[in-house]
Design a protein around this motif. Structure first.
Motif, PDB file in Angstrom:
ATOM      1  N   CYS A   1      -4.033  43.634  33.996  1.00 56.85           N
ATOM      2  CA  CYS A   1      -5.353  44.442  33.844  1.00 56.85           C
ATOM      3  C   CYS A   1      -6.175  44.191  32.558  1.00 56.85           C
ATOM      4  CB  CYS A   1      -5.034  45.801  34.430  1.00 56.85           C
ATOM      5  SG  CYS A   1      -4.335  46.855  33.091  1.00 56.85           S
ATOM      6  N   HIS A   2      -5.736  43.107  31.935  1.00 58.31           N
ATOM      7  CA  HIS A   2      -6.175  42.963  30.601  1.00 58.31           C
ATOM      8  C   HIS A   2      -7.836  42.560  30.844  1.00 58.31           C
ATOM      9  CE1 HIS A   2      -6.673  39.859  26.923  1.00 58.31           C
ATOM     10  NE2 HIS A   2      -6.949  40.770  26.621  1.00 58.31           N
ATOM     11  N   ILE A   3      -8.699  43.321  29.843  1.00 62.74           N
ATOM     12  CA  ILE A   3     -10.161  43.117  29.927  1.00 62.74           C
ATOM     13  C   ILE A   3     -10.521  43.065  28.483  1.00 62.74           C
ATOM     14  CG2 ILE A   3     -10.480  44.204  32.133  1.00 62.74           C
ATOM     15  CD1 ILE A   3     -11.483  46.682  30.666  1.00 62.74           C
ATOM     16  N   TYR A   4     -11.793  42.703  28.231  1.00 61.04           N
ATOM     17  CA  TYR A   4     -12.506  42.722  26.971  1.00 61.04           C
ATOM     18  C   TYR A   4     -13.610  43.683  26.964  1.00 61.04           C
ATOM     19  CZ  TYR A   4      -9.934  38.259  26.266  1.00 61.04           C
ATOM     20  OH  TYR A   4      -9.022  37.189  26.300  1.00 61.04           O
ATOM     21  N   VAL A   5     -13.669  44.858  26.229  1.00 63.71           N
ATOM     22  CA  VAL A   5     -14.698  45.780  26.153  1.00 63.71           C
ATOM     23  C   VAL A   5     -15.577  45.481  25.378  1.00 63.71           C
ATOM     24  CG1 VAL A   5     -15.068  48.335  26.031  1.00 63.71           C
ATOM     25  CG2 VAL A   5     -12.888  47.460  26.966  1.00 63.71           C
ATOM     26  N   GLU A   6     -17.031  45.354  25.775  1.00 67.51           N
ATOM     27  CA  GLU A   6     -18.130  44.851  24.940  1.00 67.51           C
ATOM     28  C   GLU A   6     -18.502  46.006  23.811  1.00 67.51           C
ATOM     29  OE1 GLU A   6     -19.953  42.159  24.681  1.00 67.51           O
ATOM     30  OE2 GLU A   6     -18.483  41.155  25.942  1.00 67.51           O
ATOM     31  N   SER A   7     -18.866  45.818  22.803  1.00 65.45           N
ATOM     32  CA  SER A   7     -19.459  46.670  21.835  1.00 65.45           C
ATOM     33  C   SER A   7     -20.789  47.193  22.526  1.00 65.45           C
ATOM     34  CB  SER A   7     -19.692  46.079  20.503  1.00 65.45           C
ATOM     35  OG  SER A   7     -20.050  47.126  19.528  1.00 65.45           O
ATOM     36  N   PRO A   8     -21.074  48.570  22.354  1.00 67.41           N
ATOM     37  CA  PRO A   8     -20.555  49.380  21.720  1.00 67.41           C
ATOM     38  C   PRO A   8     -19.504  50.489  22.330  1.00 67.41           C
ATOM     39  CG  PRO A   8     -22.765  50.222  22.475  1.00 67.41           C
ATOM     40  CD  PRO A   8     -22.425  48.985  22.915  1.00 67.41           C
ATOM     41  N   TRP A   9     -19.363  49.983  23.663  1.00 66.56           N
ATOM     42  CA  TRP A   9     -18.444  50.965  24.431  1.00 66.56           C
ATOM     43  C   TRP A   9     -16.980  50.959  23.923  1.00 66.56           C
ATOM     44  CZ3 TRP A   9     -22.124  47.667  26.484  1.00 66.56           C
ATOM     45  CH2 TRP A   9     -23.286  48.039  26.859  1.00 66.56           C
ATOM     46  N   ALA A  10     -16.738  49.995  23.313  1.00 69.35           N
ATOM     47  CA  ALA A  10     -15.145  50.231  22.952  1.00 69.35           C
ATOM     48  C   ALA A  10     -14.714  51.148  21.823  1.00 69.35           C
ATOM     49  CB  ALA A  10     -14.980  48.726  22.111  1.00 69.35           C
ATOM     50  N   ASP A  11     -15.516  51.510  21.215  1.00 68.62           N
ATOM     51  CA  ASP A  11     -15.406  52.633  20.322  1.00 68.62           C
ATOM     52  C   ASP A  11     -15.520  53.928  21.130  1.00 68.62           C
ATOM     53  OD1 ASP A  11     -15.127  51.014  18.261  1.00 68.62           O
ATOM     54  OD2 ASP A  11     -17.146  51.354  17.420  1.00 68.62           O
ATOM     55  N   LYS A  12     -15.790  54.139  22.413  1.00 66.64           N
ATOM     56  CA  LYS A  12     -15.976  55.357  22.988  1.00 66.64           C
ATOM     57  C   LYS A  12     -14.892  55.693  23.769  1.00 66.64           C
ATOM     58  CE  LYS A  12     -20.938  54.976  23.000  1.00 66.64           C
ATOM     59  NZ  LYS A  12     -22.279  55.420  23.610  1.00 66.64           N
ATOM     60  N   PHE A  13     -13.803  54.942  23.958  1.00 66.68           N
ATOM     61  CA  PHE A  13     -12.461  54.830  24.622  1.00 66.68           C
ATOM     62  C   PHE A  13     -11.361  55.501  23.561  1.00 66.68           C
ATOM     63  CE2 PHE A  13     -14.467  51.838  27.491  1.00 66.68           C
ATOM     64  CZ  PHE A  13     -14.352  52.616  28.710  1.00 66.68           C
TER      65      PHE A  13
ATOM     66  N   PRO B   1     -10.558  38.168  31.163  1.00 70.28           N
ATOM     67  CA  PRO B   1     -10.190  37.000  30.766  1.00 70.28           C
ATOM     68  C   PRO B   1     -10.325  35.721  31.625  1.00 70.28           C
ATOM     69  CG  PRO B   1      -8.537  38.719  30.622  1.00 70.28           C
ATOM     70  CD  PRO B   1      -9.687  39.233  31.465  1.00 70.28           C
ATOM     71  N   GLU B   2     -10.362  34.549  31.186  1.00 70.27           N
ATOM     72  CA  GLU B   2     -10.101  33.248  32.165  1.00 70.27           C
ATOM     73  C   GLU B   2      -8.960  33.269  33.031  1.00 70.27           C
ATOM     74  OE1 GLU B   2     -11.590  29.550  30.379  1.00 70.27           O
ATOM     75  OE2 GLU B   2     -12.917  30.732  29.120  1.00 70.27           O
ATOM     76  N   GLU B   3      -7.594  33.637  32.251  1.00 71.33           N
ATOM     77  CA  GLU B   3      -6.676  33.562  33.109  1.00 71.33           C
ATOM     78  C   GLU B   3      -6.086  35.175  33.108  1.00 71.33           C
ATOM     79  OE1 GLU B   3      -3.746  30.516  32.874  1.00 71.33           O
ATOM     80  OE2 GLU B   3      -5.179  29.790  31.228  1.00 71.33           O
ATOM     81  N   GLN B   4      -5.455  35.501  34.106  1.00 71.22           N
ATOM     82  CA  GLN B   4      -4.781  36.624  34.085  1.00 71.22           C
ATOM     83  C   GLN B   4      -3.330  36.766  34.428  1.00 71.22           C
ATOM     84  OE1 GLN B   4      -5.375  39.637  32.619  1.00 71.22           O
ATOM     85  NE2 GLN B   4      -7.038  40.576  33.792  1.00 71.22           N
ATOM     86  N   VAL B   5      -2.824  35.932  35.345  1.00 70.75           N
ATOM     87  CA  VAL B   5      -1.546  35.916  35.554  1.00 70.75           C
ATOM     88  C   VAL B   5      -0.980  34.570  35.437  1.00 70.75           C
ATOM     89  CG1 VAL B   5      -1.779  37.602  37.484  1.00 70.75           C
ATOM     90  CG2 VAL B   5      -2.056  35.237  37.952  1.00 70.75           C
TER      91      VAL B   5
END
Ligand code: FES
Length: 83
Positions: A25-37, A79-83
């Motif tokens: 379930c890997h994701i990349y969280v864009e800024s500025p939201w990353a700091d809000k988790f 991600p481009e690949e997940q499994v």
């Protein structure tokens, strides 16, 4: 993760059902939201070391993120690949 699964978004596999045990379930969280988790837990940190696609500073396990009004407008990349 649950929102993505419910919306039928390809790329979120979530094999472990949200137990932080698969990293599909890997994701990349864009800024500025990353700091809000909340910070990455030790368990999440260990799993992020085993993702198929490269780990970056934006990497998170989506199953460990609870969406609230604080992240209104949230943008994440898959991600481009997940499994
Ligand atoms: S669903 Fe398995 S680690 Fe997130």
């Amino acid at each position: 993760m649950q929102a993505a699964i419910g919306a039928g978004i390809d790329g979120i596999v979530a094999e472990c059902g949200g137990q932080a045990m698969c990293a599909t379930c890997h994701i990349y969280v864009e800024s500025p939201w990353a700091d809000k988790f909340p910070s990455i837990s030790e368990e999440e940190d260990e799993m992020l070391d085993d993702t198929v696609s490269p780990r970056t500073e934006a990497s998170r396990l989506s199953c460990q993120l609870v969406v609230s009004d604080d992240v209104d407008g949230l943008i994440v990349r898959l991600p481009e690949e997940q499994v």
